[in-house]
Design a protein around this motif. Structure first.
Motif, PDB file in Angstrom:
ATOM      1  N   LYS A  69       0.827  -1.209   0.000  1.00 12.09           N
ATOM      2  CA  LYS A  69       0.000   0.000   0.000  1.00 12.09           C
ATOM      3  C   LYS A  69       0.861   1.258   0.000  1.00 12.09           C
ATOM      4  O   LYS A  69       0.602   2.200  -0.765  1.00 12.09           O
ATOM      5  CB  LYS A  69      -0.923  -0.008   1.223  1.00 12.09           C
ATOM      6  N   ARG A  70       1.893   1.254   0.824  1.00 15.65           N
ATOM      7  CA  ARG A  70       2.733   2.444   0.901  1.00 15.65           C
ATOM      8  C   ARG A  70       3.573   2.621  -0.368  1.00 15.65           C
ATOM      9  O   ARG A  70       3.858   3.751  -0.783  1.00 15.65           O
ATOM     10  CB  ARG A  70       3.643   2.357   2.129  1.00 15.65           C
ATOM     11  N   ALA A  71       3.978   1.504  -0.992  1.00 17.06           N
ATOM     12  CA  ALA A  71       4.747   1.592  -2.236  1.00 17.06           C
ATOM     13  C   ALA A  71       3.886   2.155  -3.363  1.00 17.06           C
ATOM     14  O   ALA A  71       4.374   2.910  -4.220  1.00 17.06           O
ATOM     15  CB  ALA A  71       5.281   0.217  -2.626  1.00 17.06           C
ATOM     16  N   ILE A  72       2.607   1.820  -3.368  1.00 15.27           N
ATOM     17  CA  ILE A  72       1.693   2.341  -4.396  1.00 15.27           C
ATOM     18  C   ILE A  72       1.462   3.836  -4.192  1.00 15.27           C
ATOM     19  O   ILE A  72       1.368   4.602  -5.156  1.00 15.27           O
ATOM     20  CB  ILE A  72       0.361   1.573  -4.358  1.00 15.27           C
ATOM     21  N   CYS A  73       1.385   4.261  -2.936  1.00 15.92           N
ATOM     22  CA  CYS A  73       1.074   5.663  -2.628  1.00 15.92           C
ATOM     23  C   CYS A  73       2.288   6.583  -2.758  1.00 15.92           C
ATOM     24  O   CYS A  73       2.118   7.787  -2.950  1.00 15.92           O
ATOM     25  CB  CYS A  73       0.496   5.763  -1.217  1.00 15.92           C
ATOM     26  N   ASP A  74       3.490   6.035  -2.639  1.00 18.19           N
ATOM     27  CA  ASP A  74       4.694   6.857  -2.708  1.00 18.19           C
ATOM     28  C   ASP A  74       5.724   6.146  -3.576  1.00 18.19           C
ATOM     29  O   ASP A  74       6.311   5.134  -3.163  1.00 18.19           O
ATOM     30  CB  ASP A  74       5.260   7.102  -1.306  1.00 18.19           C
ATOM     31  N   LEU A  75       5.964   6.666  -4.761  1.00 14.68           N
ATOM     32  CA  LEU A  75       6.862   6.010  -5.710  1.00 14.68           C
ATOM     33  C   LEU A  75       8.321   6.019  -5.247  1.00 14.68           C
ATOM     34  O   LEU A  75       9.144   5.284  -5.792  1.00 14.68           O
ATOM     35  CB  LEU A  75       6.741   6.680  -7.085  1.00 14.68           C
ATOM     36  N   ARG A  76       8.659   6.828  -4.267  1.00 19.01           N
ATOM     37  CA  ARG A  76      10.024   6.801  -3.735  1.00 19.01           C
ATOM     38  C   ARG A  76      10.298   5.482  -3.023  1.00 19.01           C
ATOM     39  O   ARG A  76      11.449   5.026  -2.939  1.00 19.01           O
ATOM     40  CB  ARG A  76      10.234   7.952  -2.753  1.00 19.01           C
ATOM     41  N   ILE A  77       9.251   4.870  -2.505  1.00 18.61           N
ATOM     42  CA  ILE A  77       9.402   3.644  -1.727  1.00 18.61           C
ATOM     43  C   ILE A  77       9.565   2.432  -2.633  1.00 18.61           C
ATOM     44  O   ILE A  77      10.293   1.489  -2.289  1.00 18.61           O
ATOM     45  CB  ILE A  77       8.185   3.463  -0.792  1.00 18.61           C
ATOM     46  N   THR A  78       8.941   2.454  -3.808  1.00 16.09           N
ATOM     47  CA  THR A  78       8.881   1.270  -4.665  1.00 16.09           C
ATOM     48  C   THR A  78      10.259   0.713  -5.017  1.00 16.09           C
ATOM     49  O   THR A  78      10.514  -0.478  -4.795  1.00 16.09           O
ATOM     50  CB  THR A  78       8.091   1.585  -5.944  1.00 16.09           C
ATOM     51  N   PRO A  79      11.191   1.513  -5.564  1.00 15.71           N
ATOM     52  CA  PRO A  79      12.505   0.930  -5.910  1.00 15.71           C
ATOM     53  C   PRO A  79      13.281   0.464  -4.686  1.00 15.71           C
ATOM     54  O   PRO A  79      14.015  -0.526  -4.749  1.00 15.71           O
ATOM     55  CB  PRO A  79      13.226   2.075  -6.631  1.00 15.71           C
ATOM     56  N   LEU A  80      13.115   1.158  -3.563  1.00 16.49           N
ATOM     57  CA  LEU A  80      13.821   0.749  -2.348  1.00 16.49           C
ATOM     58  C   LEU A  80      13.239  -0.533  -1.766  1.00 16.49           C
ATOM     59  O   LEU A  80      13.927  -1.283  -1.075  1.00 16.49           O
ATOM     60  CB  LEU A  80      13.746   1.876  -1.309  1.00 16.49           C
TER      61      LEU A  80
END
Length: 236
Positions: free
Chosen positions: A204-215
């Protein structure tokens, strides 16, 4: 269990539930879906011939978990209990520490960060003991984000404990989440199920904040040697 050509499933409480295969099976396959609360028994040689399907749920929390004032304890008990609650690692607890923590568990609410130490001191996680543990968990004082992360330690595979931890850290800001993301990804190794509260939280947090997705993807791909989650017990 087979007895006189009859087949039975035995529960942990000693209850016997008859199975009803159409033919005497040579092998029985057991399928467990914990998240959906379902156990199924199949004739392994005639799959998917279903012998029996059982459903189960987690035990409800006990109706009451007392809360007592810490300062109502004697001075000596206060000093000893405070010394134990200040330990920074689950592995530093002695048998005496565990016994003292569990006996005085209703006096520990004023120290929310002691919950991981307290839960690891529970004498048993058998089904019959879970209502008291869940009641304690349900009525526990709200933990800050850092202390709540300690409940994602490998010591706590129980889904109710991990669900409570995610409930408490759900309000964590994205900036704070980025600081703890490597350890949270490491905690995924301790999950018993792919569909878990921690997985849902991170997705959920990766979808809401793209900064989190690659990390989020990077540690999964390269599997670096990360510091152990032990420090999360006390938010260090």
């Amino acid at each position: 269990m087979c007895w006189e050509d009859q087949y039975w499933a035995l529960t942990s409480s000693g209850q016997s539930i008859p199975l009803s295969p159409t033919q005497a099976p040579c092998r029985i396959r057991v399928y467990l879906d914990y998240e959906r609360g379902r156990v199924e028994f199949f004739d392994a040689d005639r799959f998917p011939s279903l012998c029996l399907q059982l459903t189960f749920t987690s035990p409800p929390a006990a109706e009451c978990s007392p809360k007592y004032e810490f300062h109502s304890l004697g001075k000596e008990d206060q000093c000893k209990l405070k010394e134990v609650m200040q330990k920074e690692s689950l592995y530093w607890l002695t048998d005496t520490d565990r016994k003292r923590l569990w006996e005085k568990r209703y006096y520990c609410h004023e120290q929310p960060g002691s919950l991981p130490l307290l839960l690891t001191s529970a004498p048993s996680w058998e089904w019959a003991c879970l209502p008291d543990i869940y009641a304690l968990l349900k009525q526990w004082t709200y933990m800050n984000h850092q202390d709540a992360l300690g409940l994602l330690h490998a010591t706590f595979p129980d889904q109710e404990v991990r669900r409570t931890a995610i409930h408490w850290i759900d309000s964590m800001s994205d900036a704070e989440l980025l600081d703890y993301l490597p350890q949270l990804v490491q905690a995924l190794k301790y999950e018993c199920y792919l569909d878990s509260p921690l997985v849902r939280f991170l997705m959920k947090r990766a979808i809401c904040d793209l900064r989190i997705t690659p990390l989020l993807l990077l540690p999964v791909r390269y599997k670096p040697q990360l510091p152990a989650l032990e420090f999360l017990n006390r938010g260090q």
